[in-house]
Design a protein around this motif. Sequence first.
Motif, PDB file in Angstrom:
ATOM      1  N   GLY A   1       4.213  37.901  58.176  1.00  0.00           N
ATOM      2  CA  GLY A   1       3.058  38.630  58.646  1.00  0.00           C
ATOM      3  C   GLY A   1       3.163  39.148  60.064  1.00  0.00           C
ATOM      4  O   GLY A   1       2.269  39.848  60.543  1.00  0.00           O
ATOM      5  N   ARG A   2       4.252  38.818  60.744  1.00  0.00           N
ATOM      6  CA  ARG A   2       4.441  39.344  62.092  1.00  0.00           C
ATOM      7  C   ARG A   2       4.837  40.821  62.030  1.00  0.00           C
ATOM      8  O   ARG A   2       5.264  41.332  60.997  1.00  0.00           O
ATOM      9  N   GLN A   3       4.725  41.463  63.163  1.00  0.00           N
ATOM     10  CA  GLN A   3       5.027  42.895  63.200  1.00  0.00           C
ATOM     11  C   GLN A   3       6.518  43.162  63.060  1.00  0.00           C
ATOM     12  O   GLN A   3       6.934  44.124  62.422  1.00  0.00           O
ATOM     13  N   SER A   4       7.321  42.306  63.648  1.00  0.00           N
ATOM     14  CA  SER A   4       8.769  42.529  63.639  1.00  0.00           C
ATOM     15  C   SER A   4       9.380  42.151  62.298  1.00  0.00           C
ATOM     16  O   SER A   4       8.908  41.246  61.596  1.00  0.00           O
ATOM     17  N   ILE A   5      10.461  42.842  61.928  1.00  0.00           N
ATOM     18  CA  ILE A   5      11.233  42.526  60.725  1.00  0.00           C
ATOM     19  C   ILE A   5      12.140  41.330  61.006  1.00  0.00           C
ATOM     20  O   ILE A   5      12.771  41.242  62.058  1.00  0.00           O
ATOM     21  N   THR A   6      12.191  40.395  60.064  1.00  0.00           N
ATOM     22  CA  THR A   6      13.109  39.267  60.174  1.00  0.00           C
ATOM     23  C   THR A   6      13.975  39.205  58.925  1.00  0.00           C
ATOM     24  O   THR A   6      13.466  39.235  57.802  1.00  0.00           O
ATOM     25  N   VAL A   7      15.298  39.134  59.118  1.00  0.00           N
ATOM     26  CA  VAL A   7      16.259  39.063  58.029  1.00  0.00           C
ATOM     27  C   VAL A   7      16.709  37.610  57.867  1.00  0.00           C
ATOM     28  O   VAL A   7      17.219  37.006  58.813  1.00  0.00           O
ATOM     29  N   PHE A   8      16.502  37.042  56.677  1.00  0.00           N
ATOM     30  CA  PHE A   8      16.964  35.692  56.366  1.00  0.00           C
ATOM     31  C   PHE A   8      18.323  35.790  55.673  1.00  0.00           C
ATOM     32  O   PHE A   8      18.452  36.456  54.640  1.00  0.00           O
TER      33      PHE A   8
ATOM     34  N   ARG B   1      12.482  41.565  49.356  1.00  0.00           N
ATOM     35  CA  ARG B   1      11.570  41.742  50.492  1.00  0.00           C
ATOM     36  C   ARG B   1      10.207  41.134  50.187  1.00  0.00           C
ATOM     37  O   ARG B   1       9.683  41.235  49.078  1.00  0.00           O
ATOM     38  N   SER B   2       9.641  40.475  51.206  1.00  0.00           N
ATOM     39  CA  SER B   2       8.276  39.962  51.140  1.00  0.00           C
ATOM     40  C   SER B   2       7.606  40.241  52.484  1.00  0.00           C
ATOM     41  O   SER B   2       7.912  39.585  53.488  1.00  0.00           O
ATOM     42  N   GLU B   3       6.754  41.247  52.501  1.00  0.00           N
ATOM     43  CA  GLU B   3       6.104  41.709  53.730  1.00  0.00           C
ATOM     44  C   GLU B   3       7.165  42.071  54.773  1.00  0.00           C
ATOM     45  O   GLU B   3       8.014  42.915  54.531  1.00  0.00           O
TER      46      GLU B   3
END
Length: 365
Positions: free
Chosen positions: A233-240, A253-255
């Motif tokens: 839910g944060r603005q920045s994209i995070t790649v796991f 992708r989820s949000e």
Amino acid sequence: MNKKLNILICPLGWGLGHAGRMIPVASRLSAMGHHIYFGAEERHFAFLKSEVPGATLIKFPGFKPGYSRFLPAYFVLLLKIPLLIYHTISEHFKVKRIIRDHSIDILISDNRFGLWNKDIKTVYVTHMPVIPFPGAFRFLECIGIKLHTAVIRRYSMCFIPDLPGDVNLTGRLTHSTTLPDNTRFIGVLSRFIGSECQNMESNFSSPHNCVIISGPPPQSEILRKKLIKVLKGRQSITVFLGGKPDGSAEMVRSENILFYNHLPSDAMKKVIGQSEDIIARAGYSTIMDLVCLKKSALLIPTPGQTEQEYLSRFLSGKGWFSSISQKDLTNELKFSGSRPVKWSDDLIVQSSLLLERALNEMLED
């Protein structure tokens, strides 16, 4: 030496890290014309085949202690010491058959105690001759040092993936004790050294952050779920990035979160290299990869895994990384900034020279 040798490499199978750090060793030896065999977990075959084309893969699983959701990792390992001894003895005799059947000339064992052999040259790889004990049992550490030194002396040589001077990554795990005469420092190992970033279709916008999930379950899955809860839910994209090479490399992708079970080295290097901030386990192989990519990170040691807890304290104390315990992860978590490791250029050059020197000594008659 002009003779082409059959070289068997047997990494510990607790996670992907031990197999990953053997890639630069295998690649260097393969480039010299030697034939590489991997004795490894079957679930690592897809990864090894993609990283070292032409290598022969042999199913040779080792001891896996497993982790608990509730008990510290060191306590689980303590309970399974009889099983470890059994596996060590069993592996010692099983590897004799592999050596005979495949005419192996040299064996390299990454942290597998029982693979020494009196008939061929054997090399033991470890980044912690000093196995750190938890605080209350620190007084027993000298016993562990003596036992581990006895294992090291069984082998023809011992390779330590670190630097020998004051600038090093292992601290007292390597530099606080007298090492056996057969020990050689081989520099920092990473499959990302010398690899090229190929063009990759990005499914995320730049800039982005990165989370590297490594290590065996269930703790890897516990960390994954906690970080999703914190970062979603944060603005920045995070790649796991997950260490599951036997799974699909497709993105889910989820949000604001993108998930990859596995990426090839060049694509993974690009994702990490372009990340603004990074969160990772404090596994030593992951740390070496990050240093070689000139990236810092927020390290989260596996609960109760004393080696990772020490490394996170040691490296954050130097200001090269930052760290936080898994239990302290909250929605208030802030990325600490992926500071570049400024001395990594010299480290890579020195590491390459150390590895070349050690391998040439290993290959001598």
